[in-house]
Write a protein that holds these residues in place. Structure first.
Motif, short mmCIF file in Angstrom:
data_model
loop_
_atom_site.label_atom_id
_atom_site.label_comp_id
_atom_site.label_asym_id
_atom_site.label_seq_id
_atom_site.Cartn_x
_atom_site.Cartn_y
_atom_site.Cartn_z
N ALA A 111 36.87 42.92 39.70
CA ALA A 111 35.38 42.21 39.37
C ALA A 111 34.81 43.02 38.06
O ALA A 111 34.18 42.51 37.18
CB ALA A 111 34.60 42.54 40.55
N ASP A 112 34.79 44.36 38.39
CA ASP A 112 34.27 45.38 37.24
C ASP A 112 35.10 45.20 35.69
O ASP A 112 34.20 45.22 34.75
CB ASP A 112 34.31 46.94 37.58
CG ASP A 112 33.27 47.12 38.53
OD1 ASP A 112 32.39 46.23 38.98
OD2 ASP A 112 33.62 48.10 39.55
N LYS A 113 36.15 45.22 35.83
CA LYS A 113 37.10 44.99 34.62
C LYS A 113 36.81 43.46 33.93
O LYS A 113 36.78 43.43 32.95
CB LYS A 113 38.58 45.34 34.83
CG LYS A 113 38.93 46.92 34.91
CD LYS A 113 40.23 47.02 34.74
CE LYS A 113 40.56 48.47 34.98
NZ LYS A 113 40.39 49.19 36.25
N ALA A 114 36.74 42.74 34.87
CA ALA A 114 36.32 41.31 34.28
C ALA A 114 35.21 41.14 33.69
O ALA A 114 35.13 40.49 32.59
CB ALA A 114 36.61 40.22 35.61
N ARG A 115 34.07 41.89 34.19
CA ARG A 115 32.72 41.77 33.54
C ARG A 115 32.88 42.54 32.30
O ARG A 115 32.21 42.21 31.13
CB ARG A 115 31.78 42.52 34.51
CG ARG A 115 31.42 41.69 35.53
CD ARG A 115 30.12 42.04 36.33
NE ARG A 115 30.49 43.48 37.32
CZ ARG A 115 31.02 43.42 38.59
NH1 ARG A 115 31.10 42.17 39.17
NH2 ARG A 115 31.23 44.36 38.95
N ARG A 116 33.65 43.80 32.27
CA ARG A 116 33.63 44.48 30.94
C ARG A 116 34.40 43.59 29.85
O ARG A 116 34.09 43.69 28.58
CB ARG A 116 34.77 45.70 31.14
CG ARG A 116 34.70 46.73 29.81
CD ARG A 116 35.42 47.96 30.33
NE ARG A 116 35.60 49.06 29.36
CZ ARG A 116 36.14 49.97 29.42
NH1 ARG A 116 36.78 50.57 30.65
NH2 ARG A 116 36.26 50.70 28.42
N LEU A 117 35.61 42.90 30.28
CA LEU A 117 36.15 42.02 29.18
C LEU A 117 35.27 40.67 28.89
O LEU A 117 35.18 40.58 27.76
CB LEU A 117 37.40 41.43 29.94
CG LEU A 117 38.71 42.47 30.44
CD1 LEU A 117 39.49 41.99 31.41
CD2 LEU A 117 39.35 43.04 29.10
N ALA A 118 34.68 40.59 29.71
CA ALA A 118 33.69 39.10 29.41
C ALA A 118 32.54 39.58 28.27
O ALA A 118 32.02 38.64 27.76
CB ALA A 118 33.11 38.59 30.75
N ALA A 119 32.39 40.95 28.40
CA ALA A 119 31.35 41.50 27.40
C ALA A 119 31.86 41.51 25.82
O ALA A 119 31.01 41.79 25.02
CB ALA A 119 30.53 42.78 28.01
N MET A 120 33.11 41.23 25.74
CA MET A 120 33.74 41.71 24.62
C MET A 120 33.63 40.55 23.70
O MET A 120 33.87 39.37 24.29
CB MET A 120 34.91 42.27 24.62
CG MET A 120 35.46 43.62 25.29
SD MET A 120 36.98 44.42 25.36
CE MET A 120 36.57 45.82 26.42
N ASP A 121 33.57 40.75 22.51
CA ASP A 121 33.77 39.43 21.51
C ASP A 121 35.20 39.28 20.75
O ASP A 121 36.03 40.52 21.00
CB ASP A 121 32.80 39.37 20.49
CG ASP A 121 31.21 39.50 20.82
OD1 ASP A 121 31.07 38.50 21.57
OD2 ASP A 121 30.64 39.92 20.29
N TYR A 122 35.56 38.39 20.38
CA TYR A 122 36.80 38.22 19.66
C TYR A 122 38.11 38.60 20.37
O TYR A 122 38.96 39.33 20.26
CB TYR A 122 36.81 39.13 18.40
CG TYR A 122 37.53 38.67 17.08
CD1 TYR A 122 38.18 37.26 17.18
CD2 TYR A 122 37.72 39.47 16.14
CE1 TYR A 122 38.83 36.80 16.00
CE2 TYR A 122 38.46 38.90 14.83
CZ TYR A 122 39.03 37.58 14.81
OH TYR A 122 39.63 37.20 13.84
N LEU A 123 38.00 38.09 21.92
CA LEU A 123 38.97 38.63 22.64
C LEU A 123 39.70 37.18 23.49
O LEU A 123 38.59 36.38 23.94
CB LEU A 123 38.31 39.37 23.71
CG LEU A 123 39.41 39.76 24.84
CD1 LEU A 123 40.63 40.77 24.28
CD2 LEU A 123 38.59 40.92 25.99
#
Length: 386
Positions: A111-123
């Motif tokens: 869940a934590d890594k998913a939120r970190r990934l969701a905060a990134m652009d161009y991904l």
């Protein structure tokens, strides 16, 4: 090479065959380390290679790709999230203006890594899944891998990541599940991507058990005609175009060394992700001149950009439609590169494979598979579907 692209599809293909100043589909396998042991793994991944590019070396490659104006890379493995510097490299690439799509089995997306990934652009993220049920998927990807992938998708959905991809290698055991794969993707607000099974890596040993039958090739072609506008395929299935007058969506050519290439975990550069073999190694990012020199001046890529002979397919009326098929698929079953695709829908591939002796079949050059555990030796894939 040219940067002026035609709007005419057939002319565009001819221009792409001559190569571009930079690849438009660059795959970079960050590591051979993987928590799974998929029977069709194209890179025979499992164990980390001690010669793996360091963080600084990887960043230097990204700097070079930025200078070449590469705008997008595909990151894979192995399982790329195993690398301790994964997020550091991901963020560095995006900061350099290079978008990233990475492929993962989902084991390291909590869940934590998913939120970190969701905060990134161009991904973009691609979750690998080879069955819409645990029996079908896990027989190929390993016990528990279905539940792991579904849980990763749930984490991404709950984090508000957006439209990730579900990536499926089409086999004779899951081709009947295409509608179910599409429904699964739709339920997550994801996009379905399907790709062709090649006899590369461990796939060289499982291909004869897993690749779709002739009847299933027609089934796949008809399904793609009906649904292809909403499904990603890349250049996976252009060999099926010989089945009808209507071409499938996607790139109708082999892009190896022309618009496509692979950087492996130790920095070697190959013509495409499916031909990890010395015959198709163009150089290394560690060589003088780096990646740019390999892409622009290597003997192999220069040769691949020259006009190609139709060879044994010259007399076939379908050559313009299928372009002779996949180079990697031919190579690893012992068919000459100017011969027919082993899954040629006109049936010419079967005769070509029979004519090729076992000794003619090249073996993958590297195998990073984990040593079999006692009592856990690999066995042929049989799950009761044909």
């Amino acid at each position: 090479m040219t940067n002026t692209m035609s709007s005419n599809p057939s002319r565009l293909v001819e221009q792409l065959k001559g190569g571009l100043d930079a690849p438009i589909c660059l795959t970079w396998e960050l590591t051979y380390a993987c928590n799974l042991e998929c029977v069709h793994c194209l890179s025979s991944s499992g164990r980390r290679d001690p010669r793996e590019l360091s963080t600084d070396e990887a960043k230097a490659v990204l700097d070079e790709l930025h200078d070449l104006q590469v705008f997008y890379i595909n990151i894979g493995g192995g399982e790329p999230m195993i690398r301790r510097d994964f997020f550091e490299l991901l963020e560095y690439s995006i900061d350099r203006g290079i978008g990233v799509k990475f492929s993962t089995n989902g084991a390291f997306i909590d869940a934590d890594k998913a939120r970190r990934l969701a905060a990134m652009d161009y991904l973009d993220i691609q979750i690998s899944l080879d069955g819409t049920d645990a029996v079908t998927n896990d027989s190929v990807r390993g016990a528990g891998s279905y539940d792991t992938a579904i849980q990763a998708m749930e984490h991404l959905r709950d984090a508000g990541f957006g439209e990730f991809k579900i990536s499926v290698v089409v086999t004779r055991h899951n081709v009947d599940q295409l509608d179910e794969f599409k429904a699964l993707a739709d339920s997550f607000g994801a996009q379905l991507r399907i790709t062709r099974l090649r006899p590369s890596g461990r796939g060289a040993d499982s291909w004869h058990e897993l690749h779709p039958t002739n009847a299933q090739q027609r089934q796949l072609y008809d399904w793609l005609l009906a649904h292809g506008d909403n499904v990603l395929t890349g250049d996976s299935f252009f060999h099926l175009n010989a089945l009808g007058e209507e071409p499938l969506p996607g790139l109708n050519m082999c892009g190896a060394g022309r618009v496509v290439c692979l950087i492996d975990p130790i920095g070697d550069v190959y013509a495409c992700p499916f031909v990890i073999h010395d015959e198709f190694k163009a150089g290394s990012v560690r060589d003088e001149g780096g990646f740019a020199h390999v892409w622009k001046q290597s003997d192999l890529f220069t040769e691949l950009r020259e006009p190609q002979s139709a060879g044994a397919c010259a007399s076939c009326g379908s050559y313009d439609a299928c372009q002779g098929g996949c180079m990697a698929a031919k190579f690893f079953v012992g068919i000459p590169l100017d011969g027919p695709d082993p899954e040629c829908v006109a049936g010419h591939g079967e005769a070509a494979m029979l004519a090729a002796s076992t000794e003619q079949r090249p073996r993958p050059m590297m195998d990073h598979s984990k040593p079999p555990r006692p009592g856990n030796e690999r066995v042929p894939v049989t799950i009761g579907r044909r």
